[in-house]
Design an enzyme around this catalytic site. Structure first.
Site, PDB file in Angstrom:
ATOM      1  N   LYS A  22      -3.977 -26.528 -23.353  1.00 14.54           N
ATOM      2  CA  LYS A  22      -5.151 -25.635 -23.433  1.00 14.54           C
ATOM      3  C   LYS A  22      -4.958 -24.419 -22.536  1.00 14.54           C
ATOM      4  O   LYS A  22      -5.178 -23.287 -22.958  1.00 14.54           O
ATOM      5  CB  LYS A  22      -6.409 -26.401 -22.995  1.00 14.54           C
ATOM      6  N   ASN A  23      -4.546 -24.674 -21.291  1.00 15.18           N
ATOM      7  CA  ASN A  23      -4.493 -23.574 -20.334  1.00 15.18           C
ATOM      8  C   ASN A  23      -3.293 -22.656 -20.540  1.00 15.18           C
ATOM      9  O   ASN A  23      -3.120 -21.688 -19.806  1.00 15.18           O
ATOM     10  CB  ASN A  23      -4.535 -24.118 -18.903  1.00 15.18           C
ATOM     11  N   ARG A  94     -14.754 -19.472 -19.879  1.00 18.33           N
ATOM     12  CA  ARG A  94     -14.364 -18.565 -18.811  1.00 18.33           C
ATOM     13  C   ARG A  94     -12.982 -17.934 -19.021  1.00 18.33           C
ATOM     14  O   ARG A  94     -12.714 -16.802 -18.626  1.00 18.33           O
ATOM     15  CB  ARG A  94     -14.382 -19.352 -17.509  1.00 18.33           C
ATOM     16  N   ASP A 118     -19.325 -21.768 -12.690  1.00 16.79           N
ATOM     17  CA  ASP A 118     -19.507 -22.866 -13.632  1.00 16.79           C
ATOM     18  C   ASP A 118     -19.582 -24.184 -12.873  1.00 16.79           C
ATOM     19  O   ASP A 118     -19.684 -24.202 -11.655  1.00 16.79           O
ATOM     20  CB  ASP A 118     -18.425 -22.868 -14.720  1.00 16.79           C
ATOM     21  N   ASP A 307      -7.030 -30.247 -11.629  1.00 16.44           N
ATOM     22  CA  ASP A 307      -7.614 -30.748 -12.874  1.00 16.44           C
ATOM     23  C   ASP A 307      -7.493 -32.269 -13.007  1.00 16.44           C
ATOM     24  O   ASP A 307      -8.176 -32.878 -13.838  1.00 16.44           O
ATOM     25  CB  ASP A 307      -6.959 -30.069 -14.090  1.00 16.44           C
TER      26      ASP A 307
HETATM   27  N1  EPU Z   1      -9.972 -17.076  -7.033  1.00 13.53           N
HETATM   28  C1  EPU Z   1     -10.527 -16.057  -6.278  1.00 13.53           C
HETATM   29  N2  EPU Z   1     -10.371 -14.773  -6.724  1.00 13.53           N
HETATM   30  C2  EPU Z   1      -9.700 -14.464  -7.857  1.00 13.53           C
HETATM   31  C3  EPU Z   1      -9.140 -15.504  -8.617  1.00 13.53           C
HETATM   32  C4  EPU Z   1      -9.289 -16.810  -8.176  1.00 13.53           C
HETATM   33  O1  EPU Z   1     -11.153 -16.294  -5.258  1.00 13.53           O
HETATM   34  O2  EPU Z   1      -9.598 -13.272  -8.184  1.00 13.53           O
HETATM   35  C5  EPU Z   1     -10.127 -18.466  -6.557  1.00 13.53           C
HETATM   36  C6  EPU Z   1     -11.026 -19.281  -7.487  1.00 13.53           C
HETATM   37  O3  EPU Z   1     -12.389 -19.104  -7.169  1.00 13.53           O
HETATM   38  C7  EPU Z   1     -10.541 -20.692  -7.234  1.00 13.53           C
HETATM   39  C8  EPU Z   1      -9.053 -20.511  -6.955  1.00 13.53           C
HETATM   40  O4  EPU Z   1      -8.882 -19.130  -6.615  1.00 13.53           O
HETATM   41  O5  EPU Z   1     -11.140 -21.213  -6.089  1.00 13.53           O
HETATM   42  C9  EPU Z   1      -8.155 -20.880  -8.114  1.00 13.53           C
HETATM   43  O6  EPU Z   1      -8.443 -20.076  -9.229  1.00 13.53           O
HETATM   44  P1  EPU Z   1      -7.378 -19.713 -10.350  1.00 13.53           P
HETATM   45  O7  EPU Z   1      -7.524 -18.274 -10.656  1.00 13.53           O
HETATM   46  O8  EPU Z   1      -6.027 -20.213  -9.943  1.00 13.53           O
HETATM   47  O9  EPU Z   1      -7.886 -20.599 -11.562  1.00 13.53           O
HETATM   48  P2  EPU Z   1      -8.316 -20.139 -13.013  1.00 13.53           P
HETATM   49  O10 EPU Z   1      -7.310 -19.229 -13.598  1.00 13.53           O
HETATM   50  O11 EPU Z   1      -9.733 -19.689 -12.988  1.00 13.53           O
HETATM   51  C10 EPU Z   1      -7.035 -22.097 -14.171  1.00 13.53           C
HETATM   52  C11 EPU Z   1      -7.366 -23.176 -15.151  1.00 13.53           C
HETATM   53  C12 EPU Z   1      -8.211 -24.255 -14.489  1.00 13.53           C
HETATM   54  C13 EPU Z   1      -7.420 -24.806 -13.303  1.00 13.53           C
HETATM   55  C14 EPU Z   1      -7.052 -23.671 -12.346  1.00 13.53           C
HETATM   56  C15 EPU Z   1      -6.182 -24.119 -11.185  1.00 13.53           C
HETATM   57  C16 EPU Z   1      -7.457 -22.015 -17.244  1.00 13.53           C
HETATM   58  C17 EPU Z   1      -8.272 -21.581 -18.404  1.00 13.53           C
HETATM   59  N3  EPU Z   1      -8.101 -22.635 -16.279  1.00 13.53           N
HETATM   60  O12 EPU Z   1      -8.281 -21.515 -13.768  1.00 13.53           O
HETATM   61  O13 EPU Z   1      -8.374 -25.291 -15.454  1.00 13.53           O
HETATM   62  O14 EPU Z   1      -8.216 -25.756 -12.635  1.00 13.53           O
HETATM   63  O15 EPU Z   1      -6.323 -22.653 -13.071  1.00 13.53           O
HETATM   64  O16 EPU Z   1      -5.045 -24.739 -11.638  1.00 13.53           O
HETATM   65  O17 EPU Z   1      -6.246 -21.840 -17.215  1.00 13.53           O
HETATM   66  C18 EPU Z   1      -9.512 -26.974 -16.669  1.00 13.53           C
HETATM   67  O18 EPU Z   1      -8.624 -26.900 -17.519  1.00 13.53           O
HETATM   68  O19 EPU Z   1     -10.357 -27.918 -16.675  1.00 13.53           O
HETATM   69  C19 EPU Z   1      -9.569 -25.962 -15.627  1.00 13.53           C
HETATM   70  C20 EPU Z   1     -10.650 -25.754 -14.891  1.00 13.53           C
END
Ligand code: EPU
Length: 429
Positions: A22-23, A94, A118, A307
Site C-alpha cells: 500500500k505504502n 492522507r 488522524d 506500523d
Molecule cells: N513529520 C513531521 N514533519 C514532516 C513530515 C513528518 O513532523 O514534514 C513527522 C510525522 O508527524 C511523524 C514522523 O515525522 O511523527 C514520521 O512521518 P513520515 O513522514 O515518515 O510518515 P508518513 O509519510 O506520513 C508513512 C506511512 C505510514 C508509516 C510512516 C512511517 C504512507 C502512506 N504512510 O507515513 O503508514 O507509519 O510512513 O513509516 O506511506 C500505515 O500504513 O498504516 C501508515 C500509517
C-alpha cells in the site's frame, strides 16, 4: 456497522500470498503524474486506498483503469493535468499529499487540501514545505489548502531533512526529478518503498544515485516518460501474518515478500520464541506454544516499523513475562491499547512507553478499530483469545489489507464478516 467476528483460540496454519505494498503503490500512482502518457503498475493490491488514489487521479484528468483480476493499473496522464486535490478525498486518505511534488514539478502549481491529524497522531508537513521552498517554490496555506507555486520551474537545491520522513522524502524526490541541475537530499528515509519509487522514477528516465542510502543525488531532466513497474511486496502485511502465526501458536508461510525487508521484525519474533525459515521471496513462521514478552522500539527503516507496533503490544499481552514498547513516531498509536484491554490485556502507557504484563489467556470481546494496523492487530488478538471477538471499524482494515477475511479463512480461522445496525442509531431513530 461493518464487523469482522472471529472465534478463538484458533492457530493460523497454511500459506498466504501478499500483494504489492500500500505504502508504495499510492506513491507510484502519484509519480505517474510526472510523465504524459500511459504508465502501468503491476502487483497492485485490491484495497480501498488504491481506489481513493485512482479517483484523485481521475479528478486531475487522468484515465485510470484498474484490472483487479490481473492486479494491474493503467494510468493515462494528460499533457496538462489538473492541479487541485480536494479536501473530501485528501481527508479520506492522507497519502494524497504525495501528489504535491509531482504536480508542482510538472505543472508549476499544486493546490492540495491539508489532511489534518488522524487517529495515529498529529502529522506534520513542515519538511515537505521547507524542501519545496528550497527547490524554489513559493508555498503558503490558504483556506485549508497547501499551495505551492513555481511558475518558472523548480531549481536544484542542497536539502537536509531534520528527520527521515517517508512522505517528505517522496515528495521532494519526485519534485527534484524535473528540476534544472543536481539536487542533493540528505538524511532521507530508506524504506523499501522509497527504493521502489526510486526504481520506478529511474525506469521513467530520472537520473538518481544513492538509491537505498540516506543521501540521494538527483540530476534533473527536462522530461520523463511512462514506465511499466511491478510494486514491491507489502512487508507490513507480511509482518502482520507473521505476528498472527506467533500469537496463535500457528505455522504460516508468507509468499511475495523479500525477507530482508523484515529483518528487524523477524529478529524480534525469534526472541519471542518463533522459528523462522527464510527463502528468496517467502518466510515460514512457526509460533511457540506461548510466546515470550519482547522489547521493541519503533524507528525509521531499517529499525522496527511503527506500523507493526500494535501487533507487538498484542503479542506481549498474551506472552509469558513482561514486554516493553517504545513508540518513537506516532504518539496516537496508543489509542488502540484501550481496546486491547477489553480483551483482558494488562498494559500501562507512560509517554512514549508501554509496559505490558502478559496474561495466560485473553478473552473475546467487542472492540473497535481506530486505524488500519490497530484493526488487523485486534483481529489477530481475537484469534488468540478465548471466545468471540467482534471488531468494528472494519473500513480501516479494508484500506490496507486485501482479501483479509478470505485469507483468514484459508489459514483456518473461524471468521465471519457482516454488517449490523448501529444500536445508537436505532435508539435515536
Ligand atoms: N513529520 C513531521 N514533519 C514532516 C513530515 C513528518 O513532523 O514534514 C513527522 C510525522 O508527524 C511523524 C514522523 O515525522 O511523527 C514520521 O512521518 P513520515 O513522514 O515518515 O510518515 P508518513 O509519510 O506520513 C508513512 C506511512 C505510514 C508509516 C510512516 C512511517 C504512507 C502512506 N504512510 O507515513 O503508514 O507509519 O510512513 O513509516 O506511506 C500505515 O500504513 O498504516 C501508515 C500509517
Amino acid at each position: 456497522m461493518k464487523y469482522i467476528k472471529v472465534e478463538g483460540p484458533t492457530p493460523l496454519k497454511g500459506r498466504v500470498r501478499v500483494a504489492g505494498a500500500k505504502n508504495s503503490v499510492l506513491k507510484l500512482m502519484a509519480a505517474t503524474l510526472l510523465a504524459q502518457g500511459t504508465s502501468t503498475l503491476r502487483n497492485v493490491p485490491d484495497i480501498i486506498d488504491v481506489r481513493i488514489m485512482g479517483e484523485l487521479l481521475r479528478r486531475l484528468g487522468c484515465t485510470v483503469d484498474h484490472d483487479r483480476a490481473a492486479a494491474s493499473l493503467r494510468i493515462d496522464v494528460p499533457q496538462k493535468p489538473g492541479v487541485r486535490a480536494d479536501y473530501e478525498l485528501v481527508r479520506a486518505m492522507r497519502a494524497s499529499i504525495c501528489v504535491l511534488g509531482p504536480l508542482v514539478a510538472r505543472c508549476g502549481e499544486a493546490h492540495v487540501a491539508l489532511p489534518g491529524g488522524d487517529a495515529i497522531g498529529s502529522r506534520g508537513l513542515d519538511m515537505h514545505q521547507q524542501g519545496l521552498e528550497e527547490l524554489g517554490a513559493r508555498v503558503h496555506i490558504e483556506h485549508g489548502y497547501f499551495i505551492a507555486e513555481a511558475p518558472n520551474g523548480l531549481s536544484h537545491a542542497d536539502i537536509r531533512l531534520d528527520f527521515p520522513s517517508v512522505g517528505a522524502t517522496e515528495n521532494l524526490l519526485m519534485a527534484a526529478t524535473l528540476t534544472q541541475g543536481t539536487t542533493i537530499i540528505d538524511n532521507v528515509a530508506r524504506e523499501p518503498e522509497i527504493i521502489d519509487i526510486c526504481r520506478q522514477l529511474a525506469e521513467m528516465g530520472a537520473d538518481i544515485s544513492g538509491i537505498g542510502s540516506s543521501r540521494l543525488e538527483i540530476t534533473g531532466v527536462s522530461e520523463l516518460h511512462p514506465a511499466d513497474h511491478c510494486v514491491v511486496g507489502d512487508r507490513i502485511v507480511a509482518g502482520s501474518w507473521a505476528f498472527g502465526a506467533v500469537m496463535t501458536g500457528g505455522d504460516v508461510v508468507v509468499d511475495g515478500i523479500d525477507p530482508a525487508h523484515l529483518r528487524a521484525v523477524l529478529d524480534k519474533l525469534e526472541c519471542a520464541g518463533a522459528t523462522i525459515e527464510k527463502e528468496e521471496s517467502s518466510i515460514r513462521v512457526h509460533g511457540p506454544q506461548r510466546p515470550a514478552g519482547i522489547r521493541v522500539s519503533t524507528l525509521p527503516y531499517p529499525g522496527f516499523p511503527t506500523d507493526l507496533q500494535p501487533f507487538v503490544v498484542a503479542l506481549n499481552a498474551l506472552a509469558e513475562g513482561t514486554g516493553m514498547i517504545t513508540e518513537n513516531l506516532f504518539e496516537g498509536r496508543w489509542r488502540f491499547v484501550q481496546e486491547l484491554t477489553r480483551l483482558g490485556a494488562r498494559v500501562r502507557v507512560d509517554g512514549h512507553h508501554a509496559l505490558v504484563i502478559g496474561v495466560e489467556r485473553l478473552s473475546g470481546a467487542p472492540v473497535e478499530a481506530s486505524d488500519i494496523r490497530a484493526g488487523a492487530a485486534l483481529v489477530m488478538a481475537g484469534l488468540a483469545a478465548d471466545g468471540v471477538t467482534e471488531v468494528t471499524g472494519v473500513e480501516h482494515i479494508d484500506r490496507g489489507y486485501e482479501n483479509f477475511v478470505n485469507h483468514l479463512t484459508e489459514l483456518g480461522a473461524i471468521v465471519e464478516r457482516g454488517e449490523s445496525p448501529d444500536p445508537v442509531d436505532a435508539v435515536l431513530g
